[in-house]
Design an enzyme around this catalytic site. Structure first.
Site, short mmCIF file in Angstrom:
data_model
loop_
_atom_site.label_atom_id
_atom_site.label_comp_id
_atom_site.label_asym_id
_atom_site.label_seq_id
_atom_site.Cartn_x
_atom_site.Cartn_y
_atom_site.Cartn_z
N GLU A 1 45.62 46.53 34.46
CA GLU A 1 46.23 45.70 33.58
C GLU A 1 46.17 46.35 32.31
O GLU A 1 46.80 45.29 32.22
CB GLU A 1 45.42 44.71 33.91
N ALA B 1 37.65 37.43 42.11
CA ALA B 1 37.07 38.51 41.00
C ALA B 1 36.17 39.20 42.50
O ALA B 1 35.37 39.66 41.39
CB ALA B 1 36.55 37.80 39.89
N ALA B 2 35.87 38.85 43.50
CA ALA B 2 34.86 39.79 44.52
C ALA B 2 34.85 40.91 44.04
O ALA B 2 33.93 41.68 43.71
CB ALA B 2 35.23 39.30 45.41
N GLY B 3 36.11 41.74 44.26
CA GLY B 3 36.28 43.34 43.65
C GLY B 3 35.88 43.29 42.48
O GLY B 3 35.23 44.47 41.62
N ASP B 4 36.36 42.29 41.65
CA ASP B 4 35.38 43.01 39.89
C ASP B 4 34.14 42.67 39.73
O ASP B 4 33.81 43.53 39.28
CB ASP B 4 36.29 41.76 38.45
O1 RIB Z 1 40.95 40.06 39.87
C1 RIB Z 1 40.67 38.79 39.64
C2 RIB Z 1 41.29 38.77 38.69
O2 RIB Z 1 42.67 39.35 38.09
C3 RIB Z 1 41.74 37.21 37.91
O3 RIB Z 1 40.65 36.84 37.48
C4 RIB Z 1 43.10 37.37 36.78
O4 RIB Z 1 42.94 36.74 35.86
C5 RIB Z 1 44.09 38.67 37.63
O5 RIB Z 1 43.68 39.98 36.70
#
Ligand code: RIB
Length: 306
Positions: free
Chosen positions: A141, A251-254
């Site tokens: 990103e 945000a599960a992957g994060d």
């Molecule tokens: O992975 C989820 C995230 O993707 C969100 O928080 C959003 O900001 C995007 O970046």
């Protein structure tokens, strides 16, 4: 405390609408709720590292607006080192417009804003943070030349390098693969990288093999409720997901990526680190929002205790 993990990536304010279903093109739907929530894949992963037990520094950019201040303050509350978070004048912070439906599916559109200003030179100027790092985590990103610089520098310094190729629309530059120790795509990202339609452990294995043959050491394909498929030097393994009631998968992957990085930095073996990361991701989908959904280590360990 020195940061063992450095996350280089985005900070977004998430504008989240819940609706019974996702709209079709041209359709107007009546939504159920609206909230603003701190997010951004980079910042979410940094929060996951912090909550899951490792010191972490964030490198990224926010705009000189109210969202930027809120995003920075949120990370400071988590004791994240924000010396690498720059405020860019005259530009908005990154935002994400997120729709979540009653089946916990989401659709996300991001506008990069200040995230687009993170240059290779600005990461180079923060080399002192990288010199302390054991694990470096990147996503897509922020500008790709910045990601490439970061992967290369982390590799030079002997850090463990994790790339979450999100969002991905096309294959990565082939020379990136040798710079990455752990590539962690979801199903759609694995498809974008390989052309394989990934929707099961079997198809994930085909995509993972292509990525390993391209030079990545380890590929971990996340498959939502179907678990993860991990291919590395020791072979291939499918690990089922923890069974939970999902309300929001944002945000599960994060959480998985950040949890994995935190556990590696604390000295856990990769297999154990992945177990913790999966448990953390499972808990995150039982809660709404991006950063508010990321669990603390004690909650994750409770889920992992038989
Ligand atoms: O992975 C989820 C995230 O993707 C969100 O928080 C959003 O900001 C995007 O970046």
């Amino acid at each position: 405390m020195q940061a063992k993990v450095v996350v280089i990536g985005s900070l977004n304010m998430d504008l989240v609408i819940r609706a019974p279903r996702l709209p079709r093109p041209g359709e107007t739907l009546v939504g159920e709720s609206f909230v603003t929530v701190p997010g951004g894949k980079g910042a979410n992963q940094a929060v996951a590292v912090a909550r899951l037990g490792s010191p972490v520094a964030m490198i990224g950019c926010v705009g000189d607006d109210a969202y930027g201040e809120q995003l920075r303050a949120g990370l400071l509350d988590e004791a994240i080192d924000c010396s690498g978070v720059q405020t860019v004048k005259g530009i908005n912070s990154g935002i994400a417009s997120i729709l979540v439906d009653d089946h916990s599916q989401n659709a996300i559109v991001i506008v990069a804003g200040a995230n687009g200003q993170l240059s290779p030179a600005s990461v180079q100027a923060l080399d002192a943070l990288l010199l302390d790092a054991q694990v470096v985590v990147c996503q897509l990103e922020v500008p790709l030349p910045t990601v490439e610089y970061s992967l290369r520098r982390a590799r030079e310094l002997g850090c463990t390098v994790i790339l979450n190729p999100a969002p991905a629309e096309a294959p990565l530059p082939a020379h990136w693969y040798a710079l990455v120790d752990y590539l962690i795509p979801n199903e759609s990202e694995a498809r974008a990288l390989t052309g394989v339609a990934v929707d099961s452990p079997g198809t994930a294995q085909i995509a993972a093999r292509a990525l390993c043959e391209a030079g990545v050491q380890n590929v971990i394909v996340t498959l939502g409720s179907q678990g993860v498929l991990w291919m590395g030097p020791d072979g291939v393994e499918h690990r089922p997901a923890y069974a939970v009631q999902a309300v929001d998968t944002t945000a599960a992957g994060d959480t998985l990526v950040g949890g994995f990085a935190a556990a590696l930095a604390r000295g856990q073996a990769p297999g154990e680190a992945l177990r913790l990361a999966q448990a953390a991701a499972a808990l995150s989908v039982t809660r709404q929002g991006a950063q508010p959904s990321i669990p603390m280590l004690a909650d994750v360990e409770r889920l992992m205790t038989p």
